[in-house]
Design an enzyme around this catalytic site. Structure first.
Site, PDB file in Angstrom:
ATOM      1  N   ALA A 173       0.834  -1.205   0.000  1.00  0.00           N
ATOM      2  CA  ALA A 173       0.000   0.000   0.000  1.00  0.00           C
ATOM      3  C   ALA A 173       0.870   1.256   0.000  1.00  0.00           C
ATOM      4  O   ALA A 173       2.078   1.203   0.224  1.00  0.00           O
ATOM      5  CB  ALA A 173      -0.915  -0.010   1.229  1.00  0.00           C
ATOM      6  N   CYS A 174       0.230   2.377  -0.225  1.00  0.00           N
ATOM      7  CA  CYS A 174       0.865   3.689  -0.166  1.00  0.00           C
ATOM      8  C   CYS A 174       1.638   3.837   1.145  1.00  0.00           C
ATOM      9  O   CYS A 174       1.180   3.428   2.209  1.00  0.00           O
ATOM     10  CB  CYS A 174      -0.237   4.743  -0.283  1.00  0.00           C
ATOM     11  SG  CYS A 174       0.226   6.399   0.235  1.00  0.00           S
TER      12      CYS A 174
END
Length: 274
Positions: free
Chosen positions: A176-177
C-alpha cells in the site's frame, strides 16, 4: 475452477465492451492482471497504462511497473504527483485516502482524456469491499470503472489468473501507499515517508517479503508474518536492524507480536457518528 473461468469470461466481456481503456497502473497484483487482460481484450493500441510517481510510492515499485508494462508491450505514462500539496493529505485524517485519490485519479483522468482515452479503470476487487476504503468513494465520484470488482474477482482469484497468465506478480505481496504506515492524526511529512521507505527496503534486502514498518514518531513498529517473528531471535539481525533504523531517524525499534496484518492502522477506527 469453473467459477473462476466464468469470472474470467465476464471480465473479458466487460473489457471487450470498452472503446479503449486507460488503466491506473501501480505494478501491483491487481492492476497488473487488469492491464494484461485489457491488452488481450482490446489490443495494444487501445490500452494505456498511467502510473503516478510521487514520494508516497517507493522507487522500486515504479521501476517494477515500468518493466511490467514494457514486457506486456503496453504504452505507459508516468505523471508526477506531490501528495503533500493535496489538501487533506498532509493532515492525515481518516479521509486522507479519499482526498488523495480524488486529486490523484482526477489528474490521471485528465491525462487519459488528453491522450484520447475517456475511460479510466482501477484495480479494485471484491475483497476491497470488506475494509475501510474511503478512496473507493473518490473512484465512484470520478466515474472510474472497476472491471475486476464488476466481474466479482477476489484477491485469490486474481492471483490464480495471474499464475495462469504467467505474470511475475502472482505471488507479489500486497503493498500500500507509504502514508498508510503513519497513524491517522499524525501529520505526514516527506521525511517520515522517506524513513519508512528506507527502513522497509532494508528489511526487504534481508529477505522479508511481506512486512510493514509503522511510523509512530520516534518509534518504528515492525510487522512481519508470525512465522518470521522468530528470525529476530538472531542477535546479529536485531543489531543490524536497530542500528540502521536509528541511522534513518528512529530512536526506538519495536516488533509487533501480533505479526503482519493488512490495514492494522484501521484497527482503532470508530464508525462515523460514534
Amino acid at each position: 475452477m469453473q467459477e473462476l473461468a466464468y469470472k474470467r469470461d465476464k471480465l473479458m466481456a466487460i473489457l471487450g465492451g470498452y472503446p479503449n481503456l486507460a488503466v491506473g497502473f501501480s505494478g501491483g497484483v491487481d492492476s497488473t492482471l487488469l492491464l494484461r487482460a485489457a491488452r488481450e481484450a482490446l489490443g495494444k493500441e487501445r490500452v494505456l497504462a498511467i502510473t503516478a510517481a510521487g514520494i508516497m510510492c517507493p522507487q522500486w515499485e515504479r521501476e517494477q511497473a515500468r518493466a511490467l508494462a514494457a514486457k506486456m508491450d503496453v504504452r505507459q505514462m508516468e505523471i508526477p504527483i506531490d501528495p503533500l500539496a493535496i489538501e487533506g493529505f498532509r493532515e492525515n485524517t481518516q479521509e486522507r485516502c479519499y482526498h488523495c485519490k480524488r486529486a490523484l485519479f482526477g489528474k490521471i483522468v485528465e491525462t487519459a482524456a488528453e491522450q484520447g482515452f475517456q475511460l479510466l479503470a482501477d484495480g479494485a476487487n471484491a475483497d476491497d469491499l470488506g475494509d475501510y476504503r474511503p478512496g473507493m468513494r473518490a473512484v465512484k465520484e470520478l466515474g472510474i470503472v472497476s472491471p475486476l470488482l464488476e466481474a466479482g474477482l477476489t484477491k485469490a482469484d486474481i492471483r490464480e489468473l495471474s499464475r495462469q497468465y504467467g505474470l511475475s506478480t502472482a505471488e507479489k505481496p500486497s503493498y500500500a501507499c507509504l502514508a498508510s504506515r503513519i497513524p491517522y492524526g499524525t501529520p505526514i511529512t516527506a521525511e517520515a515517508l522517506l524513513q519508512v521507505e528506507r527502513a522497509e527496503n532494508f528489511l526487504m534486502d534481508r529477505g522479508f517479503v511481506q512486512m510493514r514498518v509503522r511510523h509512530h514518531g520516534e518509534v518504528a513498529r515492525i510487522e512481519v508474518p508470525q512465522a518470521e517473528i522468530g528470525r529476530f531471535l538472531d542477535a546479529e539481525l536485531r543489531e543490524a536492524v536497530t542500528d540502521y533504523f536509528k541511522e534513518v531517524g528512529f530512536r526506538y525499534v519495536a516488533l509487533d507480536l501480533q505479526g503482519f496484518r493488512t490495514g492494522s492502522m484501521n484497527e482503532g477506527l470508530k464508525p462515523k457518528g460514534e
